[in-house]
Design a protein around this motif. Structure first.
Motif, PDB file in Angstrom:
ATOM      1  N   UNK A   1     -38.465   7.785 -46.603  1.00 40.20           N
ATOM      2  CA  UNK A   1     -39.820   7.302 -46.368  1.00 40.20           C
ATOM      3  C   UNK A   1     -39.977   5.856 -46.813  1.00 40.20           C
ATOM      4  N   UNK A   2     -39.255   5.501 -47.868  1.00 40.18           N
ATOM      5  CA  UNK A   2     -39.350   4.169 -48.456  1.00 40.18           C
ATOM      6  C   UNK A   2     -37.955   3.687 -48.800  1.00 40.18           C
ATOM      7  N   UNK A   3     -37.662   2.424 -48.463  1.00 36.61           N
ATOM      8  CA  UNK A   3     -36.358   1.833 -48.751  1.00 36.61           C
ATOM      9  C   UNK A   3     -36.560   0.627 -49.664  1.00 36.61           C
ATOM     10  N   UNK A   4     -35.829   0.605 -50.771  1.00 42.00           N
ATOM     11  CA  UNK A   4     -35.879  -0.507 -51.714  1.00 42.00           C
ATOM     12  C   UNK A   4     -34.561  -1.256 -51.656  1.00 42.00           C
ATOM     13  N   UNK A   5     -34.613  -2.586 -51.605  1.00 42.57           N
ATOM     14  CA  UNK A   5     -33.397  -3.374 -51.637  1.00 42.57           C
ATOM     15  C   UNK A   5     -33.497  -4.401 -52.755  1.00 42.57           C
ATOM     16  N   UNK A   6     -32.387  -4.593 -53.448  1.00 40.30           N
ATOM     17  CA  UNK A   6     -32.367  -5.546 -54.554  1.00 40.30           C
ATOM     18  C   UNK A   6     -32.099  -6.965 -54.082  1.00 40.30           C
ATOM     19  N   UNK A   7     -31.424  -7.104 -52.965  1.00 36.89           N
ATOM     20  CA  UNK A   7     -31.212  -8.415 -52.352  1.00 36.89           C
ATOM     21  C   UNK A   7     -30.841  -8.170 -50.896  1.00 36.89           C
ATOM     22  N   UNK A   8     -30.747  -9.235 -50.118  1.00 38.02           N
ATOM     23  CA  UNK A   8     -30.369  -9.088 -48.714  1.00 38.02           C
ATOM     24  C   UNK A   8     -28.877  -9.298 -48.499  1.00 38.02           C
ATOM     25  N   UNK A   9     -28.088  -9.199 -49.562  1.00 33.94           N
ATOM     26  CA  UNK A   9     -26.641  -9.206 -49.424  1.00 33.94           C
ATOM     27  C   UNK A   9     -26.206  -7.891 -48.769  1.00 33.94           C
ATOM     28  N   UNK A  10     -25.086  -7.916 -48.072  1.00 35.98           N
ATOM     29  CA  UNK A  10     -24.674  -6.752 -47.295  1.00 35.98           C
ATOM     30  C   UNK A  10     -24.325  -5.543 -48.153  1.00 35.98           C
ATOM     31  N   UNK A  11     -24.001  -5.751 -49.442  1.00 39.22           N
ATOM     32  CA  UNK A  11     -23.611  -4.606 -50.261  1.00 39.22           C
ATOM     33  C   UNK A  11     -24.798  -3.935 -50.950  1.00 39.22           C
ATOM     34  N   UNK A  12     -26.022  -4.436 -50.721  1.00 39.95           N
ATOM     35  CA  UNK A  12     -27.171  -3.783 -51.339  1.00 39.95           C
ATOM     36  C   UNK A  12     -28.491  -4.075 -50.620  1.00 39.95           C
ATOM     37  N   UNK A  13     -28.401  -4.468 -49.345  1.00 41.66           N
ATOM     38  CA  UNK A  13     -29.629  -4.744 -48.627  1.00 41.66           C
ATOM     39  C   UNK A  13     -29.468  -4.719 -47.126  1.00 41.66           C
ATOM     40  N   UNK A  14     -28.624  -3.815 -46.613  1.00 44.74           N
ATOM     41  CA  UNK A  14     -28.380  -3.724 -45.177  1.00 44.74           C
ATOM     42  C   UNK A  14     -29.292  -2.650 -44.600  1.00 44.74           C
ATOM     43  N   UNK A  15     -30.345  -3.076 -43.912  1.00 43.97           N
ATOM     44  CA  UNK A  15     -31.372  -2.132 -43.455  1.00 43.97           C
ATOM     45  C   UNK A  15     -31.386  -1.969 -41.936  1.00 43.97           C
ATOM     46  N   UNK A  16     -30.316  -2.367 -41.278  1.00 42.63           N
ATOM     47  CA  UNK A  16     -30.224  -2.243 -39.828  1.00 42.63           C
ATOM     48  C   UNK A  16     -29.911  -0.792 -39.449  1.00 42.63           C
ATOM     49  N   UNK A  17     -30.605  -0.290 -38.424  1.00 42.21           N
ATOM     50  CA  UNK A  17     -30.326   1.020 -37.848  1.00 42.21           C
ATOM     51  C   UNK A  17     -30.516   2.185 -38.815  1.00 42.21           C
ATOM     52  N   UNK A  18     -31.436   2.060 -39.755  1.00 44.10           N
ATOM     53  CA  UNK A  18     -31.765   3.211 -40.593  1.00 44.10           C
ATOM     54  C   UNK A  18     -32.527   4.241 -39.758  1.00 44.10           C
TER      55      UNK A  18
END
Length: 285
Positions: free
Chosen positions: A69-86
């Motif tokens: 329901x909710x997605x949290x990301x710490x940064x937009x680096x690929x190892x902790x912020x990849x939100x494509x195609x969820x």
């Protein structure tokens, strides 16, 4: 590709309409999906933290494509912020600030540095703090900022602390993690961001054992990739370290090429200023 809505300022979130049944069992089920990524299910919400694109230190993990329901990301680096195609259409929080869902659920993000150069190399990191099903969680993402007195006040004392322990340039190393644990004094310590068999030859993270060796007599509980925690399960005194394992039985899919960035609608931040933390000097190794 459907454009993902990312909320980048403090404000009020609209309820997703996909909350879990109110009669769900008490407590929070925590599922480890690799690196710093976890799915927390409980209190009527599914919260996914730090989805990633496999590669480097996460090469052997499967891409965490789970319903949330909710997605949290710490940064937009690929190892902790990849939100494509969820799957589905979850709300995504990517920047520090105070947020509130329409049903009263509140969450706060605090900005720190993602490196020891004032963020000049890897930018900002967001530490996320929230209470879910009566349990207070704090996920430090990939912070490399030593915990100061000001941070202790902002972050408070968590019941469950997700903390990076194997970083070199991008996050706490084992010594810094041990000192942060001492400052925050959590009840349950969940190590993240360390070297595992998922890593390829380019990964330079420290292994988990380097952190555990510094924690002395703190009990270590090794579990599978999923566990349910209830408020009554929390230690009444002291801390425990909870080490999750990862099921590598299912082969990871090859990483897909990174798509071109898409513009995303934004939300204006509220007038309330975002808490800022002044980093203290680097802890000697």
């Amino acid at each position: 590709m459907k454009r993902r809505e990312m909320l980048i300022g403090a404000g009020v979130l609209v309820a997703t309409g996909r909350v879990l049944a109110q009669g769900a069992p008490p407590g929070v089920t925590i599922q480890f999906l690799g690196h710093t990524c976890f799915l927390l299910t409980g209190g009527g919400l599914r919260i996914l933290v730090n989805p990633f694109l496999p590669g480097g230190c996460t090469q052997g993990y499967r891409q965490p494509r789970v319903q949330a329901d909710l997605v949290l990301v710490s940064s937009l680096l690929l190892d902790e912020g990849y939100v494509v195609d969820l799957p589905g259409d979850p709300r995504v929080l990517a920047v520090s600030g105070d947020y509130e869902l329409a049903n009263g659920f509140k969450i706060s993000g605090f900005q720190t540095n993602h490196d020891r150069l004032g963020g000049r190399r890897f930018g900002a990191n967001v530490c996320w703090s929230w209470t879910q099903a009566g349990i207070r969680f704090l996920h430090l993402g990939g912070t490399a900022t030593p915990i100061t007195v000001e941070q202790q006040i902002l972050l408070g004392k968590p019941d469950v602390l997700f903390i990076p322990v194997g970083g070199r340039d991008k996050a706490f190393n084992p010594q810094e993690a041990a000192q942060a644990v001492q400052a925050l004094n959590p009840k349950v310590i969940v190590p993240t961001h360390f070297r595992t068999q998922a890593a390829d030859t380019t990964c330079d993270l420290f292994p988990l054992e380097d952190f555990l060796a510094l924690m002395g007599t703190v009990p270590v509980r090794r579990v599978g990739d999923q566990v349910t925690i209830r408020p009554g399960d929390l230690p009444s005194q002291g801390s425990i370290i909870q080490v999750f394992s990862y099921n590598f039985a299912t082969p990871a899919k090859p990483a897909q090429p990174t798509p071109k960035p898409q513009a995303t609608p934004t939300v204006q931040p509220s007038p309330r200023p975002t808490p800022q933390v002044t980093p203290s000097p680097t802890i000697p190794r």
